[in-house]
Scaffold this motif. Structure first.
Motif, PDB file in Angstrom:
ATOM      1  N   SER B 189       0.858  -1.174   0.000  1.00 12.88           N
ATOM      2  CA  SER B 189       0.000   0.000   0.000  1.00 12.88           C
ATOM      3  C   SER B 189       0.895   1.225   0.000  1.00 12.88           C
ATOM      4  O   SER B 189       1.806   1.319   0.821  1.00 12.88           O
ATOM      5  N   ALA B 190       0.666   2.151  -0.922  1.00 15.64           N
ATOM      6  CA  ALA B 190       1.518   3.340  -0.989  1.00 15.64           C
ATOM      7  C   ALA B 190       0.758   4.483  -1.645  1.00 15.64           C
ATOM      8  O   ALA B 190      -0.267   4.269  -2.285  1.00 15.64           O
ATOM      9  N   THR B 191       1.289   5.678  -1.484  1.00 19.40           N
ATOM     10  CA  THR B 191       0.693   6.826  -2.162  1.00 19.40           C
ATOM     11  C   THR B 191       1.089   6.793  -3.637  1.00 19.40           C
ATOM     12  O   THR B 191       2.106   6.195  -4.000  1.00 19.40           O
ATOM     13  N   PRO B 192       0.326   7.464  -4.487  1.00 16.35           N
ATOM     14  CA  PRO B 192       0.743   7.578  -5.893  1.00 16.35           C
ATOM     15  C   PRO B 192       2.167   8.125  -6.033  1.00 16.35           C
ATOM     16  O   PRO B 192       2.929   7.649  -6.875  1.00 16.35           O
ATOM     17  N   THR B 193       2.546   9.079  -5.184  1.00 14.02           N
ATOM     18  CA  THR B 193       3.917   9.615  -5.223  1.00 14.02           C
ATOM     19  C   THR B 193       4.935   8.505  -4.978  1.00 14.02           C
ATOM     20  O   THR B 193       5.924   8.381  -5.699  1.00 14.02           O
ATOM     21  N   LEU B 194       4.697   7.675  -3.937  1.00 12.93           N
ATOM     22  CA  LEU B 194       5.623   6.573  -3.647  1.00 12.93           C
ATOM     23  C   LEU B 194       5.620   5.550  -4.780  1.00 12.93           C
ATOM     24  O   LEU B 194       6.662   5.037  -5.157  1.00 12.93           O
ATOM     25  N   TRP B 195       4.449   5.259  -5.316  1.00 18.00           N
ATOM     26  CA  TRP B 195       4.378   4.276  -6.407  1.00 18.00           C
ATOM     27  C   TRP B 195       5.176   4.732  -7.622  1.00 18.00           C
ATOM     28  O   TRP B 195       5.833   3.936  -8.288  1.00 18.00           O
ATOM     29  N   ARG B 196       5.136   6.047  -7.911  1.00 16.83           N
ATOM     30  CA  ARG B 196       5.920   6.544  -9.051  1.00 16.83           C
ATOM     31  C   ARG B 196       7.400   6.297  -8.803  1.00 16.83           C
ATOM     32  O   ARG B 196       8.144   5.921  -9.712  1.00 16.83           O
ATOM     33  N   LEU B 197       7.829   6.484  -7.534  1.00 10.28           N
ATOM     34  CA  LEU B 197       9.233   6.228  -7.204  1.00 10.28           C
ATOM     35  C   LEU B 197       9.547   4.738  -7.280  1.00 10.28           C
ATOM     36  O   LEU B 197      10.609   4.340  -7.743  1.00 10.28           O
ATOM     37  N   VAL B 198       8.605   3.911  -6.790  1.00  8.45           N
ATOM     38  CA  VAL B 198       8.815   2.458  -6.841  1.00  8.45           C
ATOM     39  C   VAL B 198       9.024   2.023  -8.291  1.00  8.45           C
ATOM     40  O   VAL B 198       9.926   1.243  -8.599  1.00  8.45           O
ATOM     41  N   LEU B 199       8.201   2.568  -9.188  1.00  8.97           N
ATOM     42  CA  LEU B 199       8.313   2.178 -10.598  1.00  8.97           C
ATOM     43  C   LEU B 199       9.649   2.611 -11.206  1.00  8.97           C
ATOM     44  O   LEU B 199      10.082   2.060 -12.207  1.00  8.97           O
ATOM     45  N   GLN B 200      10.280   3.603 -10.575  1.00  7.64           N
ATOM     46  CA  GLN B 200      11.587   4.045 -11.080  1.00  7.64           C
ATOM     47  C   GLN B 200      12.738   3.268 -10.456  1.00  7.64           C
ATOM     48  O   GLN B 200      13.895   3.542 -10.751  1.00  7.64           O
ATOM     49  N   THR B 201      12.438   2.358  -9.518  1.00 12.68           N
ATOM     50  CA  THR B 201      13.477   1.603  -8.823  1.00 12.68           C
ATOM     51  C   THR B 201      13.681   0.271  -9.547  1.00 12.68           C
ATOM     52  O   THR B 201      12.743  -0.510  -9.653  1.00 12.68           O
ATOM     53  N   PRO B 202      14.906   0.000 -10.048  1.00 15.17           N
ATOM     54  CA  PRO B 202      15.117  -1.225 -10.833  1.00 15.17           C
ATOM     55  C   PRO B 202      14.662  -2.501 -10.112  1.00 15.17           C
ATOM     56  O   PRO B 202      14.039  -3.373 -10.731  1.00 15.17           O
ATOM     57  N   ALA B 203      14.933  -2.612  -8.781  1.00 17.01           N
ATOM     58  CA  ALA B 203      14.591  -3.835  -8.046  1.00 17.01           C
ATOM     59  C   ALA B 203      13.087  -4.101  -8.027  1.00 17.01           C
ATOM     60  O   ALA B 203      12.654  -5.239  -7.811  1.00 17.01           O
ATOM     61  N   ALA B 204      12.303  -3.069  -8.268  1.00 17.49           N
ATOM     62  CA  ALA B 204      10.850  -3.239  -8.208  1.00 17.49           C
ATOM     63  C   ALA B 204      10.355  -4.259  -9.217  1.00 17.49           C
ATOM     64  O   ALA B 204       9.318  -4.904  -9.017  1.00 17.49           O
ATOM     65  N   ARG B 205      11.126  -4.437 -10.293  1.00 24.92           N
ATOM     66  CA  ARG B 205      10.692  -5.398 -11.323  1.00 24.92           C
ATOM     67  C   ARG B 205      10.676  -6.823 -10.781  1.00 24.92           C
ATOM     68  O   ARG B 205      10.027  -7.696 -11.340  1.00 24.92           O
ATOM     69  N   GLU B 206      11.440  -7.053  -9.694  1.00 26.38           N
ATOM     70  CA  GLU B 206      11.473  -8.404  -9.126  1.00 26.38           C
ATOM     71  C   GLU B 206      10.338  -8.662  -8.147  1.00 26.38           C
ATOM     72  O   GLU B 206      10.176  -9.775  -7.661  1.00 26.38           O
ATOM     73  N   LEU B 207       9.562  -7.628  -7.820  1.00 25.62           N
ATOM     74  CA  LEU B 207       8.421  -7.828  -6.920  1.00 25.62           C
ATOM     75  C   LEU B 207       7.354  -8.639  -7.636  1.00 25.62           C
ATOM     76  O   LEU B 207       7.061  -8.391  -8.810  1.00 25.62           O
ATOM     77  N   GLU B 208       6.794  -9.607  -6.902  1.00 23.38           N
ATOM     78  CA  GLU B 208       5.700 -10.377  -7.500  1.00 23.38           C
ATOM     79  C   GLU B 208       4.424 -10.020  -6.756  1.00 23.38           C
ATOM     80  O   GLU B 208       3.989 -10.716  -5.849  1.00 23.38           O
ATOM     81  N   LEU B 209       3.849  -8.920  -7.156  1.00 20.43           N
ATOM     82  CA  LEU B 209       2.709  -8.378  -6.420  1.00 20.43           C
ATOM     83  C   LEU B 209       1.394  -8.948  -6.912  1.00 20.43           C
ATOM     84  O   LEU B 209       1.171  -9.079  -8.118  1.00 20.43           O
ATOM     85  N   THR B 210       0.545  -9.295  -5.955  1.00 26.04           N
ATOM     86  CA  THR B 210      -0.815  -9.691  -6.312  1.00 26.04           C
ATOM     87  C   THR B 210      -1.832  -8.656  -5.828  1.00 26.04           C
ATOM     88  O   THR B 210      -2.984  -8.678  -6.225  1.00 26.04           O
ATOM     89  N   GLN B 211      -1.375  -7.754  -4.956  1.00 25.55           N
ATOM     90  CA  GLN B 211      -2.267  -6.733  -4.418  1.00 25.55           C
ATOM     91  C   GLN B 211      -1.538  -5.392  -4.371  1.00 25.55           C
ATOM     92  O   GLN B 211      -0.479  -5.278  -3.763  1.00 25.55           O
ATOM     93  N   ILE B 212      -2.112  -4.398  -5.033  1.00 25.75           N
ATOM     94  CA  ILE B 212      -1.543  -3.054  -5.040  1.00 25.75           C
ATOM     95  C   ILE B 212      -2.604  -2.109  -4.507  1.00 25.75           C
ATOM     96  O   ILE B 212      -3.733  -2.093  -5.014  1.00 25.75           O
ATOM     97  N   THR B 213      -2.264  -1.353  -3.465  1.00 26.10           N
ATOM     98  CA  THR B 213      -3.217  -0.394  -2.921  1.00 26.10           C
ATOM     99  C   THR B 213      -2.640   1.002  -3.048  1.00 26.10           C
ATOM    100  O   THR B 213      -1.462   1.221  -2.751  1.00 26.10           O
TER     101      THR B 213
END
Lengths: 84, 409
Positions: B189-213
């Motif tokens: 669960s994160a704010t849109p601001t944090l999510w934009r940063l997460v998407l810019q973080t290379p390691a985020a591609r390895e997350l296997e998310l089933t739930q995004i809030t």
């Protein structure tokens, strides 16, 4: 750089950015006859504040509304902080 | 210490605690406060906040949650300052419950002093859905645990016996994301601001998310689309809630805003009303609600066709040349530009027009600032009234982000 040339530089940049026709700015140029509207002048004053470090319109006790380009430049010269 | 048989409740950067350990009050919190008493907890350690929820909910009268550094002048007289200690632990007190505990969280105080908002377990976990699915989640905590949003994640996880991976807030985001990957996190669960940063973080591609809030700020279409494309198997939920009203309701259709039908047909029984363009929710349990039980969310909304869209915060409206402008609208417009990763728009007083807008933009590539400025201003001018066009646009490397995961205005 003189205050006048700083104003002209910011004006040129703003006219260019907003794709307006830049007239030749001389002392007698009536500001409202140019394509820059009142909002445009607010933008110009904001940019000059960043560039020159002061905003005469926020410093004056009685509001003064410049009509010509010379009036505008005079206001900036009058309120310019004393330096060297 | 044993506890290996018990599932891990919270995995922090340097410590994991199990459900059994929480049950045993490993930080010795309960013994420090009388039944029905008032206590305050100053920490950004998720294991300590989780322990407090576990042993103090239903025991203490009020628990004030504060960041470690915040001034304590806001606290009521006689509040016990809790001192979490592993040493004097495991003295389980009287197990009877005093009743409902008020959890007091503080708003970030963007406009002046921090404001206290009282919640109960009921208002904090209103979005909790007890299902097989949610019990198998491993939550990643990117929020500060003493803030509303972080507290909600902890309540959600504890109520559903899910694990929370909670990297220290003092680590850089890339390392925190790496810890979430290592911890097998499936829900964030994160704010849109944090999510934009997460998407810019290379390691985020390895997350296997089933739930995004998403919550806390306006979720625009662009971030919803970006998340859907980066995490195709995740269910994307954007939650509409505010500190003032507690958890409210959520939308899962991947579209910005919420269905206008919700105004007639209360989503999960939560009545919504638009009063003077401001969204109100029926939330009688919280301190901010009026006599009729409705509380203002402070969000300005607009009905466009079958959708209710968010325009900005009522408190953030800016008068420019006599027109009302919401800076968030201009931010949304700027972020729709392909070269813009993030945008912040603020107001600056101006003697000629009341105010002007000042924008900071994080650009995709470092390009010539002057050319970008022209491009971004004409982008806005082509899509909105002239009052929305920022007077200045500065291209910056990053925006300041608060511990609540929101852009600092």
């Amino acid at each position: 750089m003189t205050i006048r040339s700083a104003i002209l530089e910011q004006l040129t940049e703003l006219f260019e950015e907003d794709e307006l026709d830049m007239p030749e700015f001389v002392d007698e140029t009536v500001l409202l006859d140019t394509e820059l509207d009142s909002l445009g002048f607010a933008v110009l004053v904001t940019r000059l504040d960043e560039e020159l470090g002061f905003d005469p319109f926020s410093m004056m006790d009685e509001p003064v509304y410049p009509v010509t380009f010379k009036d505008f430049v005079d206001i900036y010269e009058r309120f310019a902080p004393d330096e060297a | 210490m044993s506890g290996s048989a018990s599932p891990v409740a919270v995995r922090a950067s340097d410590l994991s605690v199990t459900i059994d350990q929480l049950d045993a009050d490993i930080y010795g919190l309960r013994g420090q406060v009388e039944q029905g008493g008032v206590a305050s907890l100053h920490t950004d350690d998720a294991t300590i906040v989780a322990a407090a929820i576990h042993v103090l909910d239903g025991w203490a009268g009020e628990v004030h949650l504060l960041p470690p550094a915040l001034d304590v002048e806001v606290l009521p007289a006689g509040a016990i300052v809790l001192e979490p200690s592993r040493a004097g632990a495991a003295v389980a007190g009287d197990s009877s419950l005093a009743g409902e505990t008020m959890w007091i969280v503080y708003t970030s105080g963007t406009t002046g002093a921090p404001k206290a908002i009282a919640h109960t377990a009921a208002t904090l976990s209103r979005t909790v859905v007890r299902s097989e699915r949610s019990a198998s989640f491993v939550w990643g905590l990117l929020y500060d645990p003493n803030r509303m949003a972080g507290l909600q994640v902890l309540f959600q996880a504890l109520r559903t016996s899910a694990t929370v991976v909670a990297p220290s807030l003092h680590e850089p985001l890339s390392e925190r994301i790496a810890e979430l990957v290592d911890g097998g996190v499936t829900a964030i669960s994160a704010t849109p601001t944090l999510w934009r940063l997460v998407l810019q973080t290379p390691a985020a591609r390895e997350l296997e998310l089933t739930q995004i809030t998403l919550g806390g700020e306006i979720a625009d279409q662009r971030i919803l689309d970006g998340l859907a494309s980066a995490f195709p198997s995740a269910r994307i939920v954007h939650v509409f809630a505010s500190t003032e009203t507690g958890a409210a309701f959520s939308v899962t259709d991947g579209r910005a805003g919420f269905p206008a039908a919700y105004l007639e047909d209360a989503p999960r029984g939560i009545e919504l009303q638009i009063r003077d363009d401001i969204l109100h929710v029926h939330s009688p349990g919280v301190s901010a609600s009026g006599p009729d039980g409705f509380a203002s969310t402070g969000d300005i909304v607009e009905v466009v066709d079958d959708r209710v869209l968010f325009r900005g915060r009522a408190s953030g409206v800016v008068n420019i040349g006599g027109a009302n402008v919401w800076p968030e609208e201009v931010e949304t417009l700027l972020r729709q530009h392909d070269d813009v990763l993030e945008a912040l728009v603020t107001a600056k007083a101006n003697a000629l027009s009341g105010n002007v807008l000042m924008a900071q933009v994080v650009a995709r590539d470092a390009v010539d600032g002057k050319a970008l400025r022209k491009e971004f201003r004409s982008w806005v001018r082509d899509r909105a009234p002239g009052t929305h066009v920022p007077a200045m646009i500065k291209v910056v490397d990053a925006l300041d982000i608060s511990t609540a995961g929101k852009v600092t205005r």
